[in-house]
Structure formats: C-alpha cells, structure tokens
Scaffold this motif. Structure first.
Motif, mmCIF file in Angstrom:
data_model
loop_
_atom_site.group_PDB
_atom_site.id
_atom_site.type_symbol
_atom_site.label_atom_id
_atom_site.label_comp_id
_atom_site.label_asym_id
_atom_site.label_seq_id
_atom_site.Cartn_x
_atom_site.Cartn_y
_atom_site.Cartn_z
ATOM 1 N N ASN A 203 -11.619 -2.180 -5.565
ATOM 2 C CA ASN A 203 -10.628 -2.664 -6.513
ATOM 3 C C ASN A 203 -9.653 -1.529 -6.779
ATOM 4 O O ASN A 203 -10.078 -0.406 -7.028
ATOM 5 C CB ASN A 203 -11.337 -3.081 -7.813
ATOM 6 C CG ASN A 203 -10.449 -3.899 -8.698
ATOM 7 O OD1 ASN A 203 -9.264 -3.604 -8.830
ATOM 8 N ND2 ASN A 203 -11.002 -4.913 -9.299
ATOM 9 N N GLN A 204 -8.358 -1.822 -6.710
ATOM 10 C CA GLN A 204 -7.427 -0.701 -6.856
ATOM 11 C C GLN A 204 -7.417 -0.147 -8.265
ATOM 12 O O GLN A 204 -6.912 0.943 -8.497
ATOM 13 C CB GLN A 204 -6.011 -1.079 -6.424
ATOM 14 C CG GLN A 204 -5.427 -2.270 -7.105
ATOM 15 C CD GLN A 204 -5.791 -3.522 -6.348
ATOM 16 O OE1 GLN A 204 -6.941 -3.948 -6.348
ATOM 17 N NE2 GLN A 204 -4.835 -4.105 -5.687
ATOM 18 N N LEU A 205 -7.980 -0.884 -9.211
ATOM 19 C CA LEU A 205 -8.017 -0.365 -10.577
ATOM 20 C C LEU A 205 -9.304 0.407 -10.855
ATOM 21 O O LEU A 205 -9.471 0.964 -11.921
ATOM 22 C CB LEU A 205 -7.865 -1.520 -11.575
ATOM 23 C CG LEU A 205 -6.533 -2.263 -11.465
ATOM 24 C CD1 LEU A 205 -6.541 -3.490 -12.334
ATOM 25 C CD2 LEU A 205 -5.397 -1.357 -11.841
ATOM 26 N N ASN A 206 -10.197 0.381 -9.880
ATOM 27 C CA ASN A 206 -11.433 1.133 -10.067
ATOM 28 C C ASN A 206 -11.138 2.620 -10.200
ATOM 29 O O ASN A 206 -10.201 3.131 -9.590
ATOM 30 C CB ASN A 206 -12.361 0.944 -8.868
ATOM 31 C CG ASN A 206 -13.225 -0.280 -9.016
ATOM 32 O OD1 ASN A 206 -13.130 -0.991 -10.019
ATOM 33 N ND2 ASN A 206 -14.042 -0.538 -8.028
ATOM 34 N N SER B 110 -3.499 -8.700 -13.179
ATOM 35 C CA SER B 110 -2.220 -8.157 -13.597
ATOM 36 C C SER B 110 -1.668 -8.849 -14.830
ATOM 37 O O SER B 110 -0.925 -8.265 -15.584
ATOM 38 C CB SER B 110 -1.232 -8.316 -12.460
ATOM 39 O OG SER B 110 -1.106 -9.685 -12.178
ATOM 40 N N SER B 111 -2.067 -10.098 -15.034
ATOM 41 C CA SER B 111 -1.383 -10.892 -16.040
ATOM 42 C C SER B 111 -1.461 -10.250 -17.419
ATOM 43 O O SER B 111 -0.545 -10.347 -18.206
ATOM 44 C CB SER B 111 -1.966 -12.290 -16.076
ATOM 45 O OG SER B 111 -3.348 -12.220 -16.246
ATOM 46 N N SER B 112 -2.561 -9.596 -17.691
ATOM 47 C CA SER B 112 -2.731 -9.115 -19.055
ATOM 48 C C SER B 112 -2.290 -7.668 -19.213
ATOM 49 O O SER B 112 -2.324 -7.131 -20.302
ATOM 50 C CB SER B 112 -4.188 -9.263 -19.458
ATOM 51 O OG SER B 112 -4.994 -8.767 -18.441
ATOM 52 N N PHE C 195 0.809 -1.215 0.000
ATOM 53 C CA PHE C 195 0.000 0.000 0.000
ATOM 54 C C PHE C 195 0.844 1.268 0.000
ATOM 55 O O PHE C 195 0.325 2.368 0.056
ATOM 56 C CB PHE C 195 -0.944 0.014 1.200
ATOM 57 C CG PHE C 195 -2.121 -0.859 0.977
ATOM 58 C CD1 PHE C 195 -3.209 -0.412 0.259
ATOM 59 C CD2 PHE C 195 -2.128 -2.156 1.434
ATOM 60 C CE1 PHE C 195 -4.285 -1.227 0.018
ATOM 61 C CE2 PHE C 195 -3.199 -2.982 1.193
ATOM 62 C CZ PHE C 195 -4.272 -2.519 0.487
ATOM 63 N N HIS C 196 2.155 1.107 -0.034
ATOM 64 C CA HIS C 196 3.000 2.279 -0.126
ATOM 65 C C HIS C 196 2.960 2.823 -1.547
ATOM 66 O O HIS C 196 2.576 2.119 -2.478
ATOM 67 C CB HIS C 196 4.440 1.923 0.249
ATOM 68 C CG HIS C 196 4.632 1.667 1.713
ATOM 69 N ND1 HIS C 196 4.040 0.626 2.354
ATOM 70 C CD2 HIS C 196 5.341 2.325 2.647
ATOM 71 C CE1 HIS C 196 4.380 0.653 3.630
ATOM 72 N NE2 HIS C 196 5.166 1.662 3.838
ATOM 73 N N VAL C 197 3.360 4.048 -1.690
ATOM 74 C CA VAL C 197 3.322 4.667 -3.014
ATOM 75 C C VAL C 197 4.635 4.374 -3.734
ATOM 76 O O VAL C 197 5.717 4.577 -3.172
ATOM 77 C CB VAL C 197 3.112 6.192 -2.894
ATOM 78 C CG1 VAL C 197 3.056 6.813 -4.276
ATOM 79 C CG2 VAL C 197 1.844 6.481 -2.125
ATOM 80 N N ASN D 91 2.147 -3.970 -6.703
ATOM 81 C CA ASN D 91 1.221 -4.835 -7.436
ATOM 82 C C ASN D 91 0.910 -6.121 -6.684
ATOM 83 O O ASN D 91 0.099 -6.913 -7.134
ATOM 84 C CB ASN D 91 1.792 -5.208 -8.802
ATOM 85 C CG ASN D 91 1.597 -4.097 -9.796
ATOM 86 O OD1 ASN D 91 0.863 -3.154 -9.515
ATOM 87 N ND2 ASN D 91 2.233 -4.202 -10.946
ATOM 88 N N LEU D 92 1.565 -6.317 -5.550
ATOM 89 C CA LEU D 92 1.422 -7.608 -4.870
ATOM 90 C C LEU D 92 -0.014 -7.932 -4.513
ATOM 91 O O LEU D 92 -0.432 -9.081 -4.620
ATOM 92 C CB LEU D 92 2.264 -7.609 -3.591
ATOM 93 C CG LEU D 92 3.674 -8.137 -3.685
ATOM 94 C CD1 LEU D 92 4.274 -8.221 -2.312
ATOM 95 C CD2 LEU D 92 3.682 -9.514 -4.314
#
Lengths: 451, 295
Positions: B57-60, A291-293, A235-237, A283-284
């Motif tokens: 969702n973080q992509l939202n 993420s895969s795509s 959650f860090h930037v 991204n974890l």
C-alpha cells in the motif's frame, strides 16, 4: 424507470475487463504489477505475498485453514478478485481438489521489486537543465486550477475562460450522460451530472479517465497501452521534471490531453522540454476509498442553515449553488443559506438529500471536521425531512378491473392478486379491484382460464 | 436512458499500516556460532519484508529501530521522502552500520560475559513514542503495530521498563508482534504479545524467515479479524524481582505498590512503605507472599 447512478468505477475493474491475452501482456510491465497488487483487497494482498516464493500450485484447502468462520466471505472476495485479474489461475484436478498458482510473469516482477526495492520509471532530469521548476504548492495549485477549468468547461462551455486542447467531439463524449441538450436550448445538467459534481476530485477524475480510455479505440489508440502509460505515470515523483524525449509518439500525444486535466505540467526549456507530474496523477493508482477522505475541506454549516465556504473557486460556488442560495461572495469566502426552496430545486434536479449531506460532511472545514457530527444534526435532519416531504405521495402504476361475471370469479381474482401481493384496493360490493400493472398480464391469463 | 455501470469499491480497504520494526543488533548474540542464521542473511530477509510491506500500500509506513547492546536508535523511516525507493536498502544499511559502530564504542568500557541482553525496553519505548506522535498528527493515521525481531536472551534488569512499555502499548491498542530468532523463548515477548493481542512466533526453520514474515507478520490489522494466526502454546508469566533482578515464580509483593521482591525487606524500595515482620514459623512457607504494611 431505471435508477440512474453514477459512481466512479475502480480503475482495476476496467483492467480486469480487458481480454486475457492483453492482461497477461500488461503484467510484463512491473509498474502494472505493482499497482494491481496495491488495488487488491487486503486479504488478497496477503495471499499474493504468502505465495510469492512458492513455485508449486497451492491447494485451496491450505489457504482456507487460515480463515476464520466469519471471514469466509472476505476470503471468497479476495480469491475471486485474484482470479478475475488473472493473478491467480485456478485448476481443479481429477480428485476435485482446487489448486491456485500465481501468474509467473506477475510473480517474477513482484519478486524483483521485493529484492531490489522499487525502481523509478524514469530518471528525473538534472536540475541544472530544468530551470524555474514550480514548487510543490504551486504545482498543486496549478493542477487544481487546470482541473477546475476543465470541469467548468465541461458543465458550461460559456463560463470557461480558457479553451482546452480537447476537441469538441472529445468534450461531447465526456458530456454524454452528464448534460442533456434538447434541440437548441442551452444544455442542462442531468441528474447524473449533478451527482458527478458532488463527487470528490479523484472519483471525478476516474470517471473522465474511464471515458477517455473506453473511447481511445476510436482514436486509434490501444486501451492497454493507455492504461499502462497512465499507471506508469502514477509512479513518477510529484514535482520532478522528466524529459519528454523518453516518451513514445503516442505517449507524447496523450500527455497533451493529460495536461488539460491537470495531471501533468509541460514546460519548455531552451533545448529540451519536460513534463512534471502533479499530485493528481500520482494519486491515480490509489484506490478510491483511500483518497476520498484525505482532502482538506472548506465548508462550515451553522445551525441556522447558513453555509460558509472558504474558497475562491468558481466551481465550488457553482456546486454550492446547486442546493443552496448564494448570498454574497467575498474574495476567499462564499456565504449561502440552505433554504427549503433551494433544496426543492436540488431535489427536482435529482440530487438526493444523502448526497448533499455527504458532500457537506466530506468537505467539512478542518475546524468543524474534528467535531462529531461535523454537520449539525438539525440541518441534516431538516434536509432529510424536506426530502421526505416530497415523497408523501407514492405513485404506483395500476389497473382497475371491474364487470366481473360472478362473485366467485371476483373472489378468485382477489386471491390471485393477493398471492402476488399486487392488490392495491378492492370494493367487494361493486366487484371492482385495482391491481399493480406489473401483474396485468398474469391477471389476464388467469381470468381467461377462469372462464 | 443511459445507465451507468455501478460498481462501488465495496471492500473499504483500511489496511494502511504503520509498521515499527525493532531489529536486534546485539553483537554478542549474532557472534554466537550456533546461529542458524547469519546477520547478513537475516538482514536480507528483513529488507525483503520491508520492501514488501511498502509495496502493498503506498500509504504504508515502515520505521526501523535498531536495538543495540547499549543504545537504540531510529535507522530508517519511510515517511521521510528524501530517499528514492531504489536507494532504500543502501541507506538503511549505511545507517545501521553507523549505529553498530557507535553502539560498540559505548560498550568498550564494560566487559560483558556471555550473551548480554539487548536494550529492548529502550527501543520499545522509542517505538511507542513515535506511535504517540502519529496518533496526535490528526484523525487519519495509519494503524500502527510493532514487530520485534529479537534474538538475545531477556535481561531481567529491564523487567519494569519493559512491562511499563507493554502496558502503555496495551492502553493505546498497539499490538506487539514478536518473532524470536534466538535459541530460547523470550518470556518478555511472550507476555508482550499476549497482553497486547499480537502474534508470538519462534520460527522453526530460520533460513525460511521471509516466508514466516510474509505469511504471519505481514498480515495487517484489518485482515487479522478474518484470519487464524498462530496462537501461543504457553506464556511464561514469571516476573523479575525488583531487588536482584532475578526471574522468580514466587516471592514477596508490596501490598501498596505491588513491587516484587525475592527476599523479605524491611521497607519497600519503590514506595517506601514499611513492612512488618515476616512470619517465618508457618509450615506452609509457599503461601507467604502476603505482607502487611506497618502503618
């Protein structure tokens, strides 16, 4: 032979498998609540949100009213997942009515988040202390480089240019299952090792992290602490510097390992030292499917079976070498060809045609990725055909039975075998039959009873 | 032999959504005393809803467009990374305040009587423009939907613009959800949600607005395939005429361009076709919608 597959398991499955006590304790950390919530299936997320401000138990019927007939399986999956993660507790009262209730710590944490908006786990350091921070591009390049050198180290220690911080015993643990070593030969990649290399970065990362965490107890680290630290990190930037003083001793040790994986970059100033999270760590908490795509590819496959890979990475070259013949390498381009020989080589090593094709598709260069199909059909078809060429002969372990005492016994035995659909061949003149070996025990018993 | 545990992420979660929220900031509506919900309370519900959407969702992605009386503007866009999550609300409220002041300055010249309508057509178009840009950004974009939080009465003069926006949303498969917080149902939004396959809801108890938002409007498009969401009881399909902007259920239609008029005209004001004489002598006057162009 048991089928060997290696697929990165979702992180949350690991969280879910923690003992109940620990799991409840984890939910005291708001970041864990947040990432658990994000990992849920869409329907489950909605249920949590819906029940967020309801303090009384909600009956199962109330939720089911909303579900359409063909969505029932999804509903079931969602509810099961919530119960498995102990976000919901299920109670069945005397009237056999099921009610659900949100875990109160979880509920309070999510409520707080919704009212106040997200909070940052740590304040980034002011920019006057942290000089020469890398730019985002540099940071990403750094992360990829770290990760690839780790991978190279993992698959062939001799090729790696830099030593890693991981002890050789730790490396052995990572290699377990990916490499096999017979006596004093050089280690060889196993089937799962090949499959591991063909996975996308995030999946690979998860595999390593999972090994790292499951092994943590042996190093005297509580897996729950490690999980919560990793999730907090996510959650860090990206690109901001955070003071290392804010870390606990255990975290400071762990972060050195994480640097080797390219998850963070450590920097030392005049007085202070700080860590900078990279994209890999932020991204974890994204689940695998998302993420895969979302990654830029680099491979172009032409109809004449030639592969052009716009990459300077040694690792990419090694991966392509698994199933193609590398012809030459320019500074930013690897040129190879898919040949029958190179593919047979891959199949022998346990890589399947589907894996190769999906690798080519997932890593297709943006220019070709827009096209449908992004890998030309004649190539994919041919890859599949060559694979099926190898499977022309099917091996079935079998047993031959002969010297039957009488025709009746023979016929009965034939019927018996057919019943189990284990009959492979029969010769009624000479009274011989071949059956699959898995029913041999039953067959023996049956023949004994016939006597 | 080593056997690896295999659990694939079987539910491919494609619930990444882009939520365009159109917030009604019409001061004439919010100043009416019979409102069960004050503007500040309303905002706190909406902000909680925005936070929860971004949490899921973080992509939202969330974009807020303020629908004012004279203008409309983007107030908040979660994709611009400059805002830290804990300053999100401050930033939004600050921009909203600036917008309301600017909107007020624009209206000083005109004197409005009663509750005027707010500029829904403008904010709908802005939302659609934004969505079009997202569509063109690449093959992987979040699934967009529009949520109208609307209270002001319909402005019949915006009929054509709103209908065009609705059809454009329908073409690009963007559902328009409407949550009506005013006293009356909104015929425009009923039609918008009906045509685009969105949800239309007029909450009964406005003090529990967040619960309505979280239960109904937070549902992403993927989950909508499995859930039973509120269905409209009835849809007001009445149109506004092009000449006087009155809402009518019967009128004259140009057979060339389908423009609607409440009275007979000699010439279509939209496409310029010349009409023949209306037949006024027929007893069944109600069926006199047809007109033939005089070629």
């Amino acid at each position: 032979m048991p089928q060997v597959k290696i697929i990165a398991k979702n992180f949350m499955d690991m969280v879910a498998s923690l003992p109940a006590m620990k799991l409840d304790k984890l939910y005291e950390n708001a970041f864990i609540c947040e990432s658990v919530l994000r990992s849920l299936p869409p329907l489950a997320k909605k249920y949590v949100l819906q029940m967020l401000y309801i303090d009384v138990p909600v009956s199962a019927k109330l939720l089911e009213v909303w579900v359409l007939a063909d969505g029932f399986s999804k509903h079931k999956v969602a509810i099961d997942r919530l119960i498995q993660l102990r976000v919901l507790t299920e109670t069945v009262d005397r009237k056999k009515e099921t009610t659900y209730r949100l875990s109160s710590t979880f509920q309070i944490n999510v409520q707080k988040h919704i009212v106040h908006g997200g909070v940052l786990p740590r304040e980034p350091m002011p920019s006057n202390i942290t000089v020469r921070l890398p730019s985002l591009d540099d940071l990403e390049a750094y992360a990829t480089e770290q990760w690839e050198s780790f991978l190279l180290h993992l698959i062939s220690s001799s090729q790696a240019e830099r030593a890693t911080n991981f002890s050789s015993s730790m490396m052995k643990i990572f290699q377990r299952g990916l490499l096999s070593q017979r006596d004093k030969e050089t280690p060889r990649l196993t089937e799962s090792g090949f499959q591991f290399l063909l996975m996308d970065t995030n999946a690979q990362l998860w595999y390593i992290i999972r090994e790292y965490i499951t092994n943590s107890e042996e190093r005297g680290v509580d897996p729950a602490d490690l999980i919560s630290f990793l999730l907090e990190l996510s959650f860090h930037v990206t690109g901001e510097a955070y003071n290392s003083k804010t870390l606990t001793d255990f975290q400071r040790n762990a972060i050195k390992d994480l640097e080797d994986l390219g998850l963070v970059k450590l920097q030392q100033g005049r007085k202070e030292s700080w860590f900078i999270p990279t994209k890999l760590v932020t991204n974890l908490s994204i689940s695998l499917s998302d993420s895969s795509s979302r990654k830029q590819g680099f491979v172009v496959v032409e109809t004449n079976f030639r592969i052009y890979a716009y990459s300077s990475s040694k690792l990419h070259c090694e991966i392509l070498r698994l199933f193609s013949r590398i012809e030459y390498q320019l500074p930013n381009l690897i040129v190879g060809a898919i040949t029958k020989e190179s593919l047979y080589n891959a199949f022998e090593n346990g890589i399947t045609a589907e894996q190769i094709i999906s690798f080519l598709q997932q890593n297709a260069h943006p220019r070709v990725a827009e096209r449908i199909p992004c890998v030309t059909e004649n190539v994919t078809d041919q890859i599949r055909l060559w694979e099926s060429d190898l499977n022309r002969v099917e091996m079935t372990p079998a047993h031959l039975c002969d010297e039957f005492p009488s025709r009746d016994v023979f016929e009965a035995a034939c019927d018996f075998a057919r019943e189990y659909s284990a009959m492979l061949w029969e010769d009624s003149k000479q009274m011989r039959l071949v059956v699959k070996s898995e029913i041999l025990v039953h067959m023996r018993e049956f023949l004994r009873s016939q006597k | 032999m080593l056997l690896f545990l295999v659990i694939f992420d079987s539910v491919i979660a494609d619930d990444v959504s882009l939520l365009m929220v159109l917030v009604d900031t019409n001061p004439f509506f919010w100043s009416t005393t019979n409102n069960a919900l004050s503007f500040s309370k309303f905002l706190s519900h909406v902000l909680a809803f925005l936070n929860s959407t971004l949490l899921l969702n973080q992509l939202n992605q969330v974009v807020v467009i303020a629908t004012g009386f004279n203008s409309c503007d983007y107030v908040y866009d979660s994709s611009s990374n400059s805002v830290a999550p804990n300053q999100r609300t401050e930033r939004l409220l600050q921009k909203l305040e600036e917008f309301v002041i600017k909107d007020e300055q624009l209206s000083k010249e005109e004197s409005a009587d009663g509750i005027g309508s707010s500029l829904l057509s403008g904010s709908l178009s802005m939302a659609l423009c934004y969505i079009q840009r997202v569509f063109r950004s690449g093959p992987l974009h979040p699934q967009p939907r529009i949520l109208c939080l609307h209270g002001s009465p319909d402005g019949p003069q915006q009929y054509v613009a709103i209908m065009n926006a609705i059809f454009s949303a329908q073409r690009s498969m963007v559902p328009i959800d409407s949550c009506v917080i005013g006293a009356q149902h909104s015929a425009f939004l009923q039609q918008a949600s009906y045509i685009t396959g969105g949800v239309y809801l007029k909450p009964q108890q406005l003090d529990g607005l967040f619960q309505y938002l979280a239960t109904v409007f937070a549902t992403d498009l993927h989950s909508r395939n499995f859930l039973q969401l509120p269905k409209p009881v009835g849809v007001d399909f009445r149109a506004s005429c092009f000449c006087h902007k009155n809402t009518i259920d019967m009128g004259y239609i140009c057979s060339v361009c389908l423009s609607i008029f409440c009275k007979h005209h000699k010439k279509c004001s939209t496409c310029g076709s010349v009409f023949g004489q209306a037949q006024t002598n027929a007893p069944s006057t109600s069926k006199q919608k047809r007109k033939s162009p005089d070629t």
